[in-house]
Design an enzyme around this catalytic site. Structure first.
Site, PDB file in Angstrom:
ATOM      1  N   TRP A   1       1.974 -28.202  30.233  1.00 31.17           N
ATOM      2  CA  TRP A   1       1.562 -26.791  30.027  1.00 31.17           C
ATOM      3  C   TRP A   1       1.659 -26.361  28.571  1.00 31.17           C
ATOM      4  CZ3 TRP A   1       4.302 -23.816  34.627  1.00 31.17           C
ATOM      5  CH2 TRP A   1       3.663 -24.154  35.833  1.00 31.17           C
TER       6      TRP A   1
ATOM      7  N   GLU B   1       0.980 -33.656  19.491  1.00 32.63           N
ATOM      8  CA  GLU B   1       1.287 -32.373  18.823  1.00 32.63           C
ATOM      9  C   GLU B   1       2.677 -32.417  18.191  1.00 32.63           C
ATOM     10  OE1 GLU B   1       0.218 -29.918  22.180  1.00 32.63           O
ATOM     11  OE2 GLU B   1      -1.858 -30.577  21.888  1.00 32.63           O
TER      12      GLU B   1
ATOM     13  N   GLY C   1      -7.546 -31.654  24.092  1.00 27.74           N
ATOM     14  CA  GLY C   1      -7.899 -30.239  23.958  1.00 27.74           C
ATOM     15  C   GLY C   1      -9.259 -30.004  23.320  1.00 27.74           C
TER      16      GLY C   1
ATOM     17  N   GLY D   1      -3.544 -31.410  30.032  1.00 24.34           N
ATOM     18  CA  GLY D   1      -3.184 -30.148  29.395  1.00 24.34           C
ATOM     19  C   GLY D   1      -3.960 -28.994  30.011  1.00 24.34           C
ATOM     20  N   GLY D   2      -5.040 -28.596  29.339  1.00 20.05           N
ATOM     21  CA  GLY D   2      -5.813 -27.409  29.714  1.00 20.05           C
ATOM     22  C   GLY D   2      -6.117 -27.276  31.203  1.00 20.05           C
TER      23      GLY D   2
HETATM   24  C1  PEP Z   1      -2.251 -33.112  26.586  1.00 24.15           C
HETATM   25  O1  PEP Z   1      -1.754 -32.040  26.311  1.00 24.15           O
HETATM   26  O2  PEP Z   1      -1.526 -34.105  26.645  1.00 24.15           O
HETATM   27  C2  PEP Z   1      -3.691 -33.166  26.870  1.00 24.15           C
HETATM   28  C3  PEP Z   1      -4.232 -34.322  27.166  1.00 24.15           C
HETATM   29  O3  PEP Z   1      -4.396 -31.989  26.784  1.00 24.15           O
HETATM   30  P1  PEP Z   1      -5.905 -31.727  27.337  1.00 24.15           P
HETATM   31  O4  PEP Z   1      -5.934 -32.215  28.769  1.00 24.15           O
HETATM   32  O5  PEP Z   1      -6.080 -30.241  27.234  1.00 24.15           O
HETATM   33  O6  PEP Z   1      -6.832 -32.494  26.468  1.00 24.15           O
END
Ligand code: PEP
Length: 254
Positions: free
Chosen positions: A12, A99, A175, A236-237
């Site tokens: 998240w 990140e 992302g 993530g998203g």
């Molecule tokens: C992540 O945060 O590890 C990720 C893969 O984000 P997203 O699915 O938004 O690309």
């Protein structure tokens, strides 16, 4: 399709307050309560973890931290230790997310200390690796992945490896809405498994789960999970909405 038990994990990031987390769980848990053939993991912010772990106790979903420091306690302002995570019922931790590497300048040595400490304290790490766009375009993907695997997992015993999952997350796909192609994903996962086989032996490599992360969505998860060396997803998203993450958890192979 993987021979290993799939691990479907939600990251998240810095989203959701405690009350938003509670609303999410109220919707999400009934939607996945009958899922028994895969592991389901939610990684909220630190402030949500204690309450989340309480709500999830006895369910088929685990709470996971997004990071931790390697020491147990001390003068480390702003940090959270493995003991603290264990104390509130957390069993897993994401380490080395891109990140953390790129915004917070965590290097391979720092992340390796965290991996070793997590395992020593009974926390299962989801260890993230992945190349940047520059590295891919200059033909350095294999070199980068090999060195991240070696550096991050250095010092683990063969037994320790059974607690670890690796997440391959190409930085350029996180992302951004850009997903790596199925060929790129399978190639990277096979390479990571090969590298783990060299480090820890073929048995361990065959049992270790390698997740893919990078713009996984309900409409592409089936084709990604169909690949031989993909054993789960780090999302993530698309994990922020319970109905969308439910579709991902309940992937069907295309
Ligand atoms: C992540 O945060 O590890 C990720 C893969 O984000 P997203 O699915 O938004 O690309």
């Amino acid at each position: 399709m993987t021979k290993r038990r799939p691990l479907m994990a939600a990251n998240w990031k810095m989203h959701k307050t405690v009350s938003e987390m509670e609303d999410y769980l109220q919707r999400f848990l009934p939607l996945v309560s009958d899922v028994t053939d895969r592991d389901i993991v939610l990684a909220p912010s630190f402030v949500c973890l204690m309450k989340m772990a309480e709500i999830l106790a006895g369910s088929n979903v685990d709470a996971c931290a997004q990071n931790m420091f390697h020491e147990e306690q001390g003068a480390y302002t702003g940090e959270v230790s493995p003991l603290m995570l264990r104390d509130v019922g957390v069993k897993r931790v994401i380490l080395g997310h891109s990140e953390r590497r790129h915004i917070f300048q965590e290097d391979g040595q720092t992340i390796n200390k965290k991996v070793l400490s997590a395992v020593r304290h009974g926390l299962s790490p989801i260890y993230c690796i992945g190349e940047t766009l520059d590295e891919r375009e200059s033909g350095k993907t294999s070199e980068v992945l090999k060195s991240q695997v070696e550096e991050g997992l250095k010092g683990l015993s063969k037994d320790d490896f059974s607690m670890v999952a690796v997440a391959y997350e190409p930085v350029w796909a996180i992302g951004t809405g850009k997903t790596a192609s199925t060929d790129q994903i399978q190639e990277a996962h096979a390479l990571v498994r090969q590298e783990i086989s060299q480090l820890a032996g073929e048995d361990i490599a065959q049992n270790l789960r390698i997740l893919y992360g990078g713009s996984v969505k309900p409409d592409n998860v089936g084709q990604i999970m169909a690949l031989d060396d993909v054993d789960g997803a780090l999302v993530g998203g698309a994990s922020l909405v319970p109905e969308s993450f439910t579709k991902i958890v309940r992937f069907e192979i295309d």
